[in-house]
Design an enzyme around this catalytic site. Structure first.
Site, mmCIF file in Angstrom:
data_model
loop_
_atom_site.group_PDB
_atom_site.id
_atom_site.type_symbol
_atom_site.label_atom_id
_atom_site.label_comp_id
_atom_site.label_asym_id
_atom_site.label_seq_id
_atom_site.Cartn_x
_atom_site.Cartn_y
_atom_site.Cartn_z
ATOM 1 N N ASP A 217 0.861 -1.192 0.000
ATOM 2 C CA ASP A 217 0.000 0.000 0.000
ATOM 3 C C ASP A 217 0.893 1.237 0.000
ATOM 4 O OD1 ASP A 217 -2.154 1.891 0.501
ATOM 5 O OD2 ASP A 217 -3.345 0.207 1.166
ATOM 6 N N HIS A 240 2.015 1.885 -3.288
ATOM 7 C CA HIS A 240 1.126 2.854 -3.922
ATOM 8 C C HIS A 240 1.697 4.266 -3.924
ATOM 9 C CE1 HIS A 240 -2.585 0.045 -3.153
ATOM 10 N NE2 HIS A 240 -1.624 -0.527 -3.833
#
Ligand SMILES: *[C@@H]1O[C@H](CO)[C@@H](O)[C@H](O)[C@H]1NC(C)=O
Ligand SMILES: *[C@@H]1O[C@H](CO)[C@@H](O)[C@H](O)[C@H]1NC(C)=O
Length: 394
Positions: A217, A240
């Site tokens: 993430d 991310h």
């Protein structure tokens, strides 16, 4: 001779008590085994209790060349000393299977939880391993964060510590005045869900430098209540990217301001830097400055998304989190998508004072990248590839 002998005796007798008026509480002295199998939770809890009760800048020591299996631990202050150190040179491992975690009231929010411990320094060469693999396989479990530090002043985390494989986020900094993170490594597989590297919320004067972060993430997420945040020299990927938000979910009034992020290398991340806010929220994200980034095969290098929504029933609204005074300077690299710069703001709450300066982004296939914006006011200057033609002049 006589003098040095008595000095030696003094040290032997007083160990582990005295080292230049600093007390050291070694978990081994409280019965920790450190073979990675025995449950060392009680030894850690006892060592912490005495560390916290000591008034002279104590150190709780987790020695090297050992692996300590511990259940969720709570390090609760306030403690007696204004500064204390947790020296982690050995490795910590969580129980390997979710069913063997022992959590208070069956709530596993955190594995290592520090609360109201002012003047805390966490450092060492050890690895903190959340062993999240089994947790990631079951989407219905309430997964714990590996480490949360909350409600404290003057916190330092660093000195080579390595975090890996958290069931959920790795390091949560929540409600902290002055936190300095440096020389930390965070590692989890690209496919591990919600495993943010460092998550900063409700904190002011937060510094994060010289870290290497790759997870499933965000490498770093800066969310509601973060202000005066300085981040530099980060290697990010996989993951991310670096995010501001999401902000304004379910109509919330969220605020982030005064953030500077510089010198970041993104390696194979989905996003580079992203500001994401929900329709219907309130508050602001402002005075945010990004510079000297390099993107390597990044899917979306630069994004502002004022329509963020992770479910199907998304509506647009008259209100939204105001995004203003955001700059992007000196960014180079490659984008996997042609649209390397995407800034989508609403008509009702446009984005203002957005500056893009000196950009050289090509696509991974070496074709021209493009930009796409809606309701974004600001200016573009310097060398610009792609041409940032979509900003509306103020
Ligand atoms: C980060 O690393 C650089 C280069 O090794 C060093 O000069 C600098 O002092 C470090 N900064 C921090 C905050 O550790
Ligand atoms: C933009 O942000 C910078 C840095 O935080 C600040 O010094 C400046 O005053 C801000 N500009 C505006 C127009 O608010």
């Amino acid at each position: 001779m006589r003098n040095s002998f008595s000095l030696l005796t003094f040290f032997l007798v007083c160990y582990p008590v005295v080292t230049a008026s600093t007390l050291v509480f070694n978990v081994i002295d409280y019965g920790a085994v450190g073979n990675g199998l025995a449950d060392d939770t009680n030894a850690f809890a006892k060592a912490w209790e005495e560390t916290c009760a000591s008034s002279s800048s104590p150190t709780m020591k987790v020695p090297s060349d050992s692996t300590f299996l511990v259940q969720p631990l709570r390090f609760i202050g306030p403690c007696k000393s204004r500064s204390l150190t947790l020296q982690i040179d050995g490795n910590l491992v969580a129980p390997a299977h979710p069913s063997t975690w022992k959590c208070d009231a069956n709530l596993c929010h955190q594995w290592l939880y520090f609360h109201r411990v002012d003047g805390l320094t966490l450092r060492g060469r050890g690895t903190i391993d959340g062993r999240g693999h089994k947790w990631w396989q079951n989407k219905h479990l309430n997964r714990p964060t590996v480490m949360e530090i909350s409600n404290a002043d003057n916190v330092r985390v660093g000195g080579g510590l390595r975090f890996k494989d958290s069931p959920m986020m790795h390091i949560v900094l929540n409600g902290i005045q002055s936190v300095f993170v440096s020389d930390v490594t965070v590692e989890a597989p690209a496919k591990s869900p919600n495993t943010d590297g460092i998550h900063v919320q409700d904190s002011t004067n937060a510094q994060i430098h010289n870290c290497t972060i790759g997870t499933g993430d965000d490498c770093i997420a800066i969310v509601n209540g973060a202000s005066n945040v300085r981040i530099s020299n980060i290697v990010c990927g996989p993951g991310h990217g670096i995010s501001i938000g999401s902000l304004g979910k379910n109509g919330a009034e969220d605020k982030v301001e005064d953030v500077r992020v510089s010198d970041v290398v993104f390696l194979g991340t989905t996003n580079g830097v992203r500001i994401k806010t929900w329709q219907g929220g309130r508050g602001y994200a402002r005075d945010i400055h990004f510079e000297r980034f390099s993107f390597h095969d990044t899917i979306n290098p630069i994004i502002i998304d004022q329509f963020y929504c992770d479910h199907r029933h998304c509506t647009t609204s008259k209100s939204g989190v105001e995004i203003s005074n955001v700059s992007y300077r000196m960014m180079v690299g490659s984008s996997r998508r042609e649209r390397a710069v995407v800034m989508r703001c609403s008509e009702a709450v446009p984005c203002r004072d957005i500056v893009v300066a000196d950009l050289h982004i090509v696509t991974a296939k070496d074709t021209a990248a493009t930009c796409d914006c809606a309701n974004v006011y600001g200016r573009a200057q310097g060398h610009l590839l792609p041409k940032i033609s979509c900003l509306e002049q103020i």
